[in-house]
Design an enzyme around this catalytic site. Structure first.
Site, PDB file in Angstrom:
ATOM      1  N   GLU A 288       0.813  -1.223   0.000  1.00 39.59           N
ATOM      2  CA  GLU A 288       0.000   0.000   0.000  1.00 39.59           C
ATOM      3  C   GLU A 288       0.840   1.264   0.000  1.00 39.59           C
ATOM      4  O   GLU A 288       1.712   1.453   0.841  1.00 39.59           O
ATOM      5  CB  GLU A 288      -0.929   0.019   1.223  1.00 39.59           C
ATOM      6  CG  GLU A 288      -1.864   1.218   1.275  1.00 39.59           C
ATOM      7  CD  GLU A 288      -2.899   1.133   2.377  1.00 39.59           C
ATOM      8  OE1 GLU A 288      -3.708   2.057   2.502  1.00 39.59           O
ATOM      9  OE2 GLU A 288      -2.905   0.123   3.123  1.00 39.59           O
TER      10      GLU A 288
ATOM     11  N   LYS B 116      -8.572  -0.897   1.458  1.00 40.14           N
ATOM     12  CA  LYS B 116      -9.527  -1.310   2.484  1.00 40.14           C
ATOM     13  C   LYS B 116     -10.528  -2.240   1.804  1.00 40.14           C
ATOM     14  O   LYS B 116     -11.140  -1.893   0.808  1.00 40.14           O
ATOM     15  CB  LYS B 116     -10.235  -0.097   3.090  1.00 40.14           C
ATOM     16  CG  LYS B 116     -11.065  -0.416   4.332  1.00 40.14           C
ATOM     17  CD  LYS B 116     -10.244  -1.096   5.420  1.00 40.14           C
ATOM     18  CE  LYS B 116      -9.176  -0.229   6.017  1.00 40.14           C
ATOM     19  NZ  LYS B 116      -8.461  -0.931   7.132  1.00 40.14           N
TER      20      LYS B 116
END
Length: 443
Positions: free
Chosen positions: A245, A261
């Site tokens: 990420e 997410k």
């Protein structure tokens, strides 16, 4: 600035090995060729200066900015991400001051933050297929000559031969399955009461070790490489990150964040794996989790970006990694010319994808319910260059190692329709591949 061309190779591990004996070596690792998404490998060592931050350090990101100002600014080169500057990490606990919370002074494996001021770097650009040594004018001439000699001597076709690494016992889970589920129930109570919309809850996994941590990093990399990975050896210990990420990339005034997410474990068979990916993309719960964090990041960006410049060009894109599928969105913005990247970090740190929403209250819930401080985990690792570029990850899928103990962590975002047992399974799905890989080195 001096630039020396080198043979292009995907073997950036050899570049790191060539300088691993120097103080504070670092490899910001694209994961290539084992995963896609990352463009650059950046290797450096022997910083001109270092900055060690405690959890109670005042204005930590201002101190990082002061460190970078020790190097004179360089012109931005369209092909070079880094031309001398700060490389290091900000641990999760450095975010408390900016969110008006008291310092968390519980001990962690590594300092709350650490940055080196590096005057040179090896850079492999996997998009252009090029490799260079970059020397800032502050780099001593003697060091320039020595480093050119080291890199010209590398046998790029030869794999590095790291030392032996041993795990002395299996990883201990910080919480039992029952204990984890009980904490999730308490978060659900806070959500029902209107305290938070989402809170990211995590736990840690620890084991004793001895030997060469770079060997462990290379083994982890083979099975779980991420596009924003990193290895850094500090005087106090080492960090080994397989992060998928990005937190915030800056190219001058242009900003980009790629929050993750929404998670689904991968299946062993192709049809089952495709079904898991499709279900994730359609999941109302996971899309809601992702959207909450996108909204939080838009708000954080708006604190320092020009009015009307914050955009969300992509929502809920599928990204697949060795062990899990994720949903990834993109948030962009434009900073005013007189805003420093360190100011943006102070406004946005820690990343919303690993706190929850609203951020301050979710961080209070995290402090109350998690059994130990997070340290590097859920902080950010990356660089801030003197040429006006910067890039940082969210330090998930990340180990820290110090004084014979190696630690990693995992968790997930809890929302109103979270099911405690399912959240515990998701936590383990994220971390099991890392634990299993490391436990192959058990004595």
């Amino acid at each position: 600035m001096k630039i020396v061309s080198l043979p292009y190779s995907l073997n950036s591990a050899a570049a790191f090995t060539a300088v691993a004996d120097l103080p504070v070596p670092v490899w910001l690792d694209s994961g290539r060729p084992l995963c896609s998404g990352g463009r650059y490998d950046i290797v450096s060592a022997d910083p001109l200066n270092t900055l060690v931050l405690g959890a109670d350090s005042p204005g930590p990101f201002t101190q990082v900015d002061d460190l970078i100002r020790e190097l004179c600014p360089q012109d931005r080169n369209s092909q070079l991400p880094f031309c001398g500057g700060a490389i290091g990490y900000a641990g999760y606990e450095l975010g408390v001051e900016g969110n008006y919370l008291p310092a968390d002074l519980r001990p962690t494996d590594l300092p709350a933050g650490f940055f080196g001021l590096y005057s040179w770097a090896f850079i492999a650009d996997h998009q252009l297929g090029s490799s260079h040594l970059i020397f800032h004018p502050a780099c001593p001439a003697r060091q320039v000559r020595e480093l050119i000699g080291r890199f010209k001597s590398i046998q790029w076709q030869t794999s590095p031969m790291p030392g032996e690494f041993r795990l002395l016992a299996p990883f201990e889970h910080e919480l039992s399955a029952e204990g984890y589920r009980a904490r999730i129930e308490r978060i659900l109570g806070y959500i029902a009461a209107g305290d938070v919309y989402q809170a990211n809850f995590t736990q840690r996994f620890c084991a004793p070790y001895e030997g060469d941590l770079f060997s462990a990093y290379l083994a982890l990399r083979k099975r779980a490489a991420g596009p924003f990975s990193a290895y850094m050896a500090l005087p106090q210990g080492s960090l080994l990150s397989m992060s998928p990420e990005r937190f915030i990339r800056a190219d001058g005034c242009s900003l980009r964040s790629e929050p993750i997410k929404g998670t689904a474990a991968r299946a062993a068979d192709a049809p089952g794996d495709q079904q898991a990916a499709s279900a994730l993309q359609k999941s109302p719960k996971d899309r809601a989790e992702n959207l909450m964090i996108v909204d939080l990041l838009r708000n954080d960006f708006s604190k320092r970006c020009r009015s009307g410049s914050v955009r969300v060009p992509e929502l809920f894109q599928l990204a697949s990694f060795a062990n899990v599928h994720h949903l990834v969105s993109i948030v962009t913005g434009e900073m005013p010319e007189d805003t420093a990247y360190s100011e943006l970090l102070a406004a946005c740190f820690p990343g919303g994808s690993i706190t929850g929403a609203p951020k301050r209250r979710s961080m209070e819930v995290i402090r109350e319910l998690e059994s130990s401080p997070r340290g590097v985990y859920c902080g950010s690792i990356g660089y801030i260059s003197s040429c006006g570029r910067a890039d940082t990850n969210i330090a998930i899928r990340t180990f820290t190692a110090s004084k014979g103990r190696i630690t990693c962590a995992a968790g997930g975002g809890i929302v109103a329709d979270s099911e405690p047992a399912a959240e515990h399974r998701e936590c383990l799905a994220k971390v099991n591949l890392l634990l299993e890989t490391t436990e192959q080195f058990l004595c």
